[in-house]
Design a protein around this motif. Structure first.
Motif, PDB file in Angstrom:
ATOM      1  N   LEU A 196       2.926   4.205  -1.972  1.00 55.94           N
ATOM      2  CA  LEU A 196       4.276   4.740  -2.242  1.00 55.94           C
ATOM      3  C   LEU A 196       4.868   4.083  -3.489  1.00 55.94           C
ATOM      4  O   LEU A 196       5.514   4.750  -4.308  1.00 55.94           O
ATOM      5  N   GLU A 197       4.637   2.779  -3.629  1.00 59.14           N
ATOM      6  CA  GLU A 197       5.125   2.054  -4.811  1.00 59.14           C
ATOM      7  C   GLU A 197       4.525   2.657  -6.081  1.00 59.14           C
ATOM      8  O   GLU A 197       5.243   2.869  -7.067  1.00 59.14           O
ATOM      9  N   SER A 198       3.217   2.971  -6.037  1.00 56.13           N
ATOM     10  CA  SER A 198       2.565   3.539  -7.226  1.00 56.13           C
ATOM     11  C   SER A 198       3.141   4.912  -7.552  1.00 56.13           C
ATOM     12  O   SER A 198       3.063   5.376  -8.674  1.00 56.13           O
ATOM     13  N   LYS A 199       3.729   5.558  -6.560  1.00 62.02           N
ATOM     14  CA  LYS A 199       4.352   6.868  -6.783  1.00 62.02           C
ATOM     15  C   LYS A 199       5.850   6.735  -7.056  1.00 62.02           C
ATOM     16  O   LYS A 199       6.574   7.731  -7.039  1.00 62.02           O
ATOM     17  N   LYS A 200       6.295   5.507  -7.246  1.00 65.93           N
ATOM     18  CA  LYS A 200       7.710   5.228  -7.534  1.00 65.93           C
ATOM     19  C   LYS A 200       8.617   5.791  -6.442  1.00 65.93           C
ATOM     20  O   LYS A 200       9.623   6.427  -6.696  1.00 65.93           O
ATOM     21  N   PHE A 201       8.206   5.531  -5.226  1.00 63.07           N
ATOM     22  CA  PHE A 201       8.906   6.103  -4.090  1.00 63.07           C
ATOM     23  C   PHE A 201       9.500   5.008  -3.225  1.00 63.07           C
ATOM     24  O   PHE A 201       8.817   4.051  -2.888  1.00 63.07           O
ATOM     25  N   VAL A 202      10.766   5.136  -2.884  1.00 63.58           N
ATOM     26  CA  VAL A 202      11.438   4.127  -2.063  1.00 63.58           C
ATOM     27  C   VAL A 202      11.642   4.700  -0.657  1.00 63.58           C
ATOM     28  O   VAL A 202      12.207   5.785  -0.499  1.00 63.58           O
ATOM     29  N   HIS A 203      11.176   3.989   0.371  1.00 72.71           N
ATOM     30  CA  HIS A 203      11.245   4.506   1.737  1.00 72.71           C
ATOM     31  C   HIS A 203      12.619   4.265   2.369  1.00 72.71           C
ATOM     32  O   HIS A 203      13.178   5.146   3.001  1.00 72.71           O
ATOM     33  N   ARG A 204      13.167   3.064   2.208  1.00 70.90           N
ATOM     34  CA  ARG A 204      14.497   2.676   2.666  1.00 70.90           C
ATOM     35  C   ARG A 204      14.660   2.455   4.168  1.00 70.90           C
ATOM     36  O   ARG A 204      15.736   2.091   4.627  1.00 70.90           O
ATOM     37  N   ASP A 205      13.633   2.691   4.955  1.00 71.89           N
ATOM     38  CA  ASP A 205      13.779   2.462   6.388  1.00 71.89           C
ATOM     39  C   ASP A 205      12.466   1.939   6.976  1.00 71.89           C
ATOM     40  O   ASP A 205      11.985   2.434   7.995  1.00 71.89           O
TER      41      ASP A 205
END
Ligand code: ADP
Length: 306
Positions: free
Chosen positions: A156-165
Motif C-alpha cells: 500500500l505504501e508503494s502505491k502511496k495509499f494511506v489506510h487510516r484504520d
C-alpha cells in the motif's frame, strides 16, 4: 477469456450469488457468507482464444471451480445517494489492489439492494481467532501474521495509499497460517507528501492513532506506521485492546508524556524495539513499511532458528 483484462467490469450477475448465513454486521448493513457461481466459459472459446478446444484447455476449464465461497456486504435500503456512494467507495478502493494479504474484491451489484462481493476469510476476525486459539498459537505464528500484514502495508505504501484504520479488528483470518487486511472504509488516496484531514464527525480510533493524527487529524503513511505498531501489540497480546481503562481524552496526555504501550509477554526485544520506533513522536523518525517488512523478516528467521 480468463486472462486478466486491462479493464475489468466488476458488475456481477446477481442470480449467480447466493447469500446464506449472516456472519457480521458492518457500518452500512449485514455481512453474509455465500456462494458465487462463476460464469461458464463461452462455447467454442478456449483459454488460448484461438477458437479450438484442445484437451489441455478443456481440462483447465473443467478444473476451474464452478462455485466459490464469498463474503457479501450489504447496504441497508436508503434513499441517500451519498450513503450509497460511501458504501461503494470501499469497493472502488479494493479493486485497485492485488496482494495475497489484502482481501480481494470479486465484484459488486450496483443496483439496489447493493452488494459488495469479496473473497471470504473463512476463519473470520483476527481478534476473536486470537482469543479462541490463544493456547495453541505459537510465537512464530504470531510473528508470521505481523510479517504478512507488513507485506500488505509495504504494498500500500508503494502505491502511496494511506489506510487510516490499521487495527487488529480490521484483519481477517483466511487459514491458520494466513491473515489478510480488510476494511478500506476509512482509506483515502493521498498524493506524495500531502495528507488528508478527516471530517470531525466520524468516530476516530483514538487509541490506535499517532499524536499528529489525534492533534491535527493528520493522516500519512507515517501515521499508518504508528497504527501498525499498535496492531502488532494487539497481536502479541492475543487480541487485548490497547489502553484498556484509559479515557480517549487521556491518551494524548500519556503519549506526550512519553508513555507507550508496555512490552507484551514473550515479545522478542528486537520486535519491541521495532514497535517503539513505530511510536516515535516525530513522524519522520519512524521507519517506513519497507524497512519494517525487512526487519520483521529478520526477526522471523531469528525466531525460527532459536
Ligand atoms: P464495516 O467496515 O462496514 O463496519 P466490516 O468490513 O468490518 O464492515 O464487516 C463487518 C464484519 O463482517 C467483520 O467484522 C467480519 O466479521 C465480517 N466480514 C467482513 N468481510 C469479511 C470477509 N471478507 N470474510 C469474512 N468475514 C468478513
Amino acid at each position: 477469456d480468463y486472462s486478466t483484462p486491462t479493464v475489468r467490469n466488476y458488475e456481477l450477475d446477481r442470480s449467480l450469488i447466493t447469500p446464506s448465513a449472516k456472519i457480521g454486521v458492518g457500518q452500512f448493513g449485514d455481512v453474509y457468507v455465500g456462494t458465487y457461481t462463476l460464469p461458464k466459459l463461452g462455447k467454442g472459446k478456449n483459454l488460448a482464444g484461438n477458437g479450438k478446444n484442445s484437451n489441455s484447455d478443456q481440462r483447465n476449464a473443467d478444473s476451474r471451480p464452478d462455485v466459490i465461497q464469498v463474503a457479501i456486504k450489504t447496504c441497508k435500503a436508503n434513499d441517500d445517494p451519498e450513503k450509497t456512494e460511501n458504501f461503494l467507495a470501499e469497493a472502488y478502493i479494493m479493486q485497485k489492489f492485488d496482494h495475497p494479504h489484502i482481501i480481494r474484491l470479486i465484484g459488486i451489484c450496483s443496483v439496489m439492494p447493493i452488494w459488495i462481493v469479496m473473497e471470504l476469510a473463512k476463519l473470520g476476525e483476527l481478534r476473536a481467532y486470537l482469543k479462541t486459539n490463544s493456547e495453541r498459537l505459537s510465537h512464530g505464528t504470531l510473528l508470521k501474521y505481523c510479517y504478512q500484514l507488513s507485506t500488505a502495508l509495504s504494498y500500500l505504501e508503494s502505491k502511496k495509499f494511506v489506510h487510516r484504520d490499521i487495527a487488529a479488528r480490521n484483519v481477517l483470518v483466511s487459514s491458520p497460517t494466513c491473515v489478510k487486511l480488510a476494511d478500506f472504509g476509512l482509506s483515502r488516496w493521498v498524493s506524495d507528501q500531502s495528507y488528508y484531514h478527516s471530517t470531525p464527525t466520524v468516530a476516530l480510533p483514538i487509541k490506535w492513532m499517532s499524536p499528529e493524527s489525534i492533534n491535527f487529524r493528520r493522516f500519512t503513511t507515517a501515521s499508518d506506521v504508528w497504527m501498525f505498531g499498535v496492531c502488532i501489540w494487539e497481536i502479541l497480546m492475543l487480541g487485548v485492546k490497547p489502553f484498556q481503562g484509559v479515557k480517549n481524552s487521556d491518551v494524548i496526555l500519556k503519549l506526550e508524556n512519553g508513555e507507550r504501550l508496555p512490552l507484551p509477554p514473550n515479545c522478542p526485544p528486537r520486535l519491541y524495539s521495532l514497535m517503539s520506533q513505530c511510536w516515535a513522536y516525530e513522524p519522520l523518525k519512524r521507519p517506513n513499511f519497507k524497512r519494517i517488512k525487512e526487519t520483521l523478516h529478520e526477526i522471523l528467521i531469528e525466531d525460527s532458528i532459536n
